[in-house]
Design a protein around this motif. Structure first.
Motif, mmCIF file in Angstrom:
data_model
loop_
_atom_site.group_PDB
_atom_site.id
_atom_site.type_symbol
_atom_site.label_atom_id
_atom_site.label_comp_id
_atom_site.label_asym_id
_atom_site.label_seq_id
_atom_site.Cartn_x
_atom_site.Cartn_y
_atom_site.Cartn_z
ATOM 1 N N LEU A 129 0.844 -1.190 0.000
ATOM 2 C CA LEU A 129 0.000 0.000 0.000
ATOM 3 C C LEU A 129 0.883 1.245 0.000
ATOM 4 N N ALA A 130 0.507 2.227 -0.790
ATOM 5 C CA ALA A 130 1.288 3.458 -0.904
ATOM 6 C C ALA A 130 1.588 4.057 0.465
ATOM 7 N N SER A 131 2.816 4.543 0.619
ATOM 8 C CA SER A 131 3.289 5.253 1.811
ATOM 9 C C SER A 131 3.370 4.395 3.069
ATOM 10 N N ASN A 132 3.348 3.072 2.900
ATOM 11 C CA ASN A 132 3.638 2.182 4.026
ATOM 12 C C ASN A 132 5.116 1.804 4.087
ATOM 13 N N SER A 133 5.903 2.220 3.088
ATOM 14 C CA SER A 133 7.306 1.777 3.034
ATOM 15 C C SER A 133 8.178 2.499 4.050
ATOM 16 N N LEU A 134 8.181 3.816 4.045
ATOM 17 C CA LEU A 134 8.954 4.549 5.047
ATOM 18 C C LEU A 134 8.428 4.248 6.446
ATOM 19 N N LEU A 135 7.124 4.019 6.549
ATOM 20 C CA LEU A 135 6.541 3.667 7.844
ATOM 21 C C LEU A 135 7.143 2.371 8.367
ATOM 22 N N GLU A 136 7.266 1.364 7.509
ATOM 23 C CA GLU A 136 7.860 0.095 7.921
ATOM 24 C C GLU A 136 9.294 0.305 8.406
ATOM 25 N N CYS A 137 10.059 1.144 7.715
ATOM 26 C CA CYS A 137 11.427 1.439 8.137
ATOM 27 C C CYS A 137 11.463 1.959 9.573
ATOM 28 N N LEU A 138 10.591 2.908 9.872
ATOM 29 C CA LEU A 138 10.595 3.556 11.177
ATOM 30 C C LEU A 138 10.134 2.615 12.283
ATOM 31 N N VAL A 139 9.021 1.928 12.047
ATOM 32 C CA VAL A 139 8.436 1.068 13.081
ATOM 33 C C VAL A 139 9.365 -0.091 13.418
ATOM 34 N N PHE A 140 9.918 -0.747 12.392
ATOM 35 C CA PHE A 140 10.736 -1.924 12.660
ATOM 36 C C PHE A 140 12.149 -1.568 13.098
ATOM 37 N N ALA A 141 12.634 -0.397 12.740
ATOM 38 C CA ALA A 141 13.920 0.049 13.275
ATOM 39 C C ALA A 141 13.811 0.266 14.779
ATOM 40 N N ARG A 142 12.712 0.858 15.213
ATOM 41 C CA ARG A 142 12.490 1.060 16.650
ATOM 42 C C ARG A 142 12.367 -0.276 17.373
ATOM 43 N N ALA A 143 11.655 -1.222 16.759
ATOM 44 C CA ALA A 143 11.482 -2.540 17.369
ATOM 45 C C ALA A 143 12.820 -3.277 17.465
ATOM 46 N N ALA A 144 13.623 -3.204 16.388
ATOM 47 C CA ALA A 144 14.933 -3.852 16.393
ATOM 48 C C ALA A 144 15.846 -3.228 17.444
ATOM 49 N N ALA A 145 15.785 -1.920 17.576
ATOM 50 C CA ALA A 145 16.629 -1.237 18.559
ATOM 51 C C ALA A 145 16.307 -1.707 19.972
ATOM 52 N N GLN A 146 15.029 -1.844 20.285
ATOM 53 C CA GLN A 146 14.623 -2.317 21.608
ATOM 54 C C GLN A 146 15.112 -3.738 21.853
ATOM 55 N N ASP A 147 15.031 -4.586 20.829
ATOM 56 C CA ASP A 147 15.452 -5.974 20.964
ATOM 57 C C ASP A 147 16.967 -6.073 21.155
ATOM 58 N N ILE A 148 17.715 -5.296 20.380
ATOM 59 C CA ILE A 148 19.180 -5.303 20.504
ATOM 60 C C ILE A 148 19.605 -4.747 21.853
ATOM 61 N N ASP A 149 18.969 -3.650 22.276
ATOM 62 C CA ASP A 149 19.292 -3.056 23.577
ATOM 63 C C ASP A 149 19.151 -4.075 24.710
ATOM 64 N N SER A 150 18.123 -4.903 24.622
ATOM 65 C CA SER A 150 17.852 -5.862 25.690
ATOM 66 C C SER A 150 18.895 -6.975 25.767
ATOM 67 N N GLN A 151 19.690 -7.140 24.692
ATOM 68 C CA GLN A 151 20.673 -8.232 24.644
ATOM 69 C C GLN A 151 22.120 -7.765 24.753
ATOM 70 N N LEU A 152 22.355 -6.472 24.640
ATOM 71 C CA LEU A 152 23.727 -5.965 24.506
ATOM 72 C C LEU A 152 24.667 -6.460 25.598
ATOM 73 N N GLY A 153 24.192 -6.456 26.841
ATOM 74 C CA GLY A 153 25.062 -6.843 27.947
ATOM 75 C C GLY A 153 25.343 -8.332 28.016
ATOM 76 N N LYS A 154 24.602 -9.126 27.239
ATOM 77 C CA LYS A 154 24.747 -10.585 27.310
ATOM 78 C C LYS A 154 25.666 -11.132 26.219
ATOM 79 N N ILE A 155 25.986 -10.317 25.221
ATOM 80 C CA ILE A 155 26.756 -10.783 24.063
ATOM 81 C C ILE A 155 28.166 -10.216 24.115
#
Length: 536
Positions: free
Chosen positions: A389-415
């Motif tokens: 759907l039009a204009s969902n592309s940049l939205l996907e970038c923003l939403v999933f970048a934030r989600a990935a950042a939260q997931d990586i942050d939660s693991q940083l001290g363990k790796i």
């Protein structure tokens, strides 16, 4: 003897568009980040995105409506849970962009002051409401320049411009326990040597692969690098048969790749045959506001039926000041080419625009390989289904970048940081004296992909394409094994790999759905599923 260079960072992000920059900025508060850009920092699809970003801001709109519109456009192949997650997190992602300083257009008040005015929302094809936030007709440029300024100023973000990622380094490749990404080999284009990056986590934000086609709206860097690297590292890919062809790319010898935003049709532009007659009402009751796959096929059909080089987009019936205000970039660029869009029709053709499939991820952007994330167009999340759907592309970038950042942050001290990695060995290769081979293979690949795996396909065309692809893969692999790397060689190696994945996915789908139209299988299946490929 060339100098051995090794970089080290908590996170290596490959790609510098909206997805990569958003991830970098979210992670840099707690981590050291290396951000890799193949060309100049701004040279990616984000910078050239015109239309805007979809999000529910209007009181008359709802998240449920955004979800429903996305599901309809995706033609039965979207993952509803992913679509809902994206729509629910859209407004927070947009508010973060606004806090970063992106100046989206606002409604004008009678006094001319827009300070506290609501945002001007436009509507695009497939949307039932006005929900597209935009910065005139250069939204991507506003997002890219704002985020990259912040990234360049951040002390924890190291930007490496003009670097190609070659391949991911994994524990399995080094015959170590487990299956985790440890870093990547990267090619310094200016120094012309290969360097090594060690990292706890790696994120692919490399965009799509529309450069595999002869005609594309994408910049030259969109060569499927992340998809090819992830596949070689053992990650699954999905739905590669669904490549979106944008219906309206400017048809002009001096304006290769110039896109004409869907917002033009959202604001009332008509598509016309060379004789001036409209044709979209004959193909779909939504006419010019039908989803992109329908509009692109209609244009393709009319061009072939009439033997025409192009069709025309016409917004000249709207007031000139309205057109110039809302589409200043398009107005100026067309005027440079002798086309006044306030009075003239604009010649247009479809062009490969967006890769709906990609590397399979979960809701956090995590791939099959531990520590490797994929975000943005490189990824298959389940959001887009058989058509974006039009204009969902940049939205996907923003939403999933934030989600990935939260997931990586939660693991940083363990790796732990990976140990020393093997350096790149080029002792058995030489400089190429046959660059013409790359140029020839490049042209052949993009031409047969356009002819055989384009807007309309057939079983026979796909079989021919796969045979041609196999021959090219063999030639390119021999070349890669014997000569030092170069930008064109690395991109060609990745593109031919991605071409194979597109063809194999297209051959598996025995139906016509969304962006995949096969004249030998014109009907839809009753129970469609994503097309998933697993590396050997």
């Amino acid at each position: 003897m060339k100098q051995v260079v090794e970089h080290q960072s908590d996170i290596l992000i490959i790609g510098s568009g909206a997805a990569g920059l958003t991830l970098a900025l979210h992670l840099a508060e707690k981590s050291k980040v290396i951000l890799l850009s193949k060309g100049p920092l701004c040279e990616g699809s984000t910078y050239y995105a015109q239309g805007g970003i979809a999000s529910v801001f209007d009181e008359g709109d709802t998240i449920e409506s955004h979800v429903a519109d996305t599901l309809v456009a995706g033609a039965g192949l979207c993952d509803k849970s992913v679509v809902t997650y994206t729509a629910e997190n859209a407004k927070a992602a947009m508010q973060w962009l606004i806090q970063c300083g992106v100046a989206f257009d606002k409604e004008e008040t009678p006094e001319g002051d827009t300070g506290d005015a609501p945002y001007h929302l436009t509507r695009e094809g497939g949307h039932s409401h006005r929900r597209i936030l935009h910065a005139a007709d250069a939204t991507g440029k506003a997002v890219q320049t704002t985020l990259q300024e912040r990234a360049l100023a951040h002390p924890n973000i190291q930007v490496l411009e003009r670097y190609n990622a070659i391949d991911l380094i994994t524990s399995r490749k080094l015959h170590l326990p487990g299956n985790r990404v440890l870093g990547a080999y990267v090619w310094n284009r200016d120094q012309e040597h290969v360097e090594t990056v060690r990292a706890k986590f790696v994120a692919l934000a490399t965009g799509g692969c529309s450069k595999v086609y002869q005609y594309t709206s994408n910049p030259d860097v969109a060569s499927g690098d992340g998809i090819a690297m992830a596949w070689r590292a053992g990650c699954r890919v999905a739905n590669m048969e669904f490549n979106q062809f944008h219906p309206t790319c400017l048809y002009h010898v001096d304006a290769r790749n110039f896109l004409l935003t869907e917002a033009l049709r959202g604001e009332g532009a008509y598509l016309r045959r060379p004789d001036g007659s409209r044709f979209m009402p004959e193909f779909d009751e939504r006419a010019e506001l039908a989803p992109r796959d329908i509009v692109a096929r209609a244009i393709d059909y009319e061009m072939k039926r009439l033997g025409a080089d192009c069709v025309y987009l016409d917004i000249s019936h709207k007031p000139a000041d309205f057109v110039i205000k809302h589409f200043p970039t398009i107005y100026s660029r067309c005027l440079e080419l002798g086309i006044d869009i306030t009075t003239d029709r604009i010649p247009v053709v479809p062009a490969a625009h967006y890769t709906c499939g990609g590397v399979m991820t979960d809701l956090h952007g995590q791939t099959d390989l531990n520590g490797l994330y994929a975000i943005g167009e490189v990824a298959y999340t389940g959001l887009h289904g058989a058509n974006r759907l039009a204009s969902n592309s940049l939205l996907e970038c923003l939403v999933f970048a934030r989600a990935a950042a939260q997931d990586i942050d939660s693991q940083l001290g363990k790796i732990a940081m990976p140990g020393m990695l093997p350096h790149w060995d080029e002792s058995k290769v030489s400089n190429s004296d046959e660059e013409v081979v790359i140029a020839h293979n490049w042209h052949e690949l993009r031409l047969f992909m356009w002819d055989y795996v384009g807007i309309v396909r057939s079983d026979k065309r796909l079989e021919r394409a796969l045979r041609r692809c196999a021959m090219l893969q063999q030639e390119i692999q021999e070349y890669y094994s014997n000569f030092r790397v170069s930008n064109n060689l690395l991109e060609l190696r990745n593109l031919v790999q991605v071409a194979e994945l597109i063809i194999r996915c297209a051959m598996q789908r025995k139906e016509s759905r969304g962006l995949h139209y096969n004249i030998d299988h014109p009907s839809k299946n009753d129970a469609p599923r994503p097309t998933i490929l697993q590396p050997d």
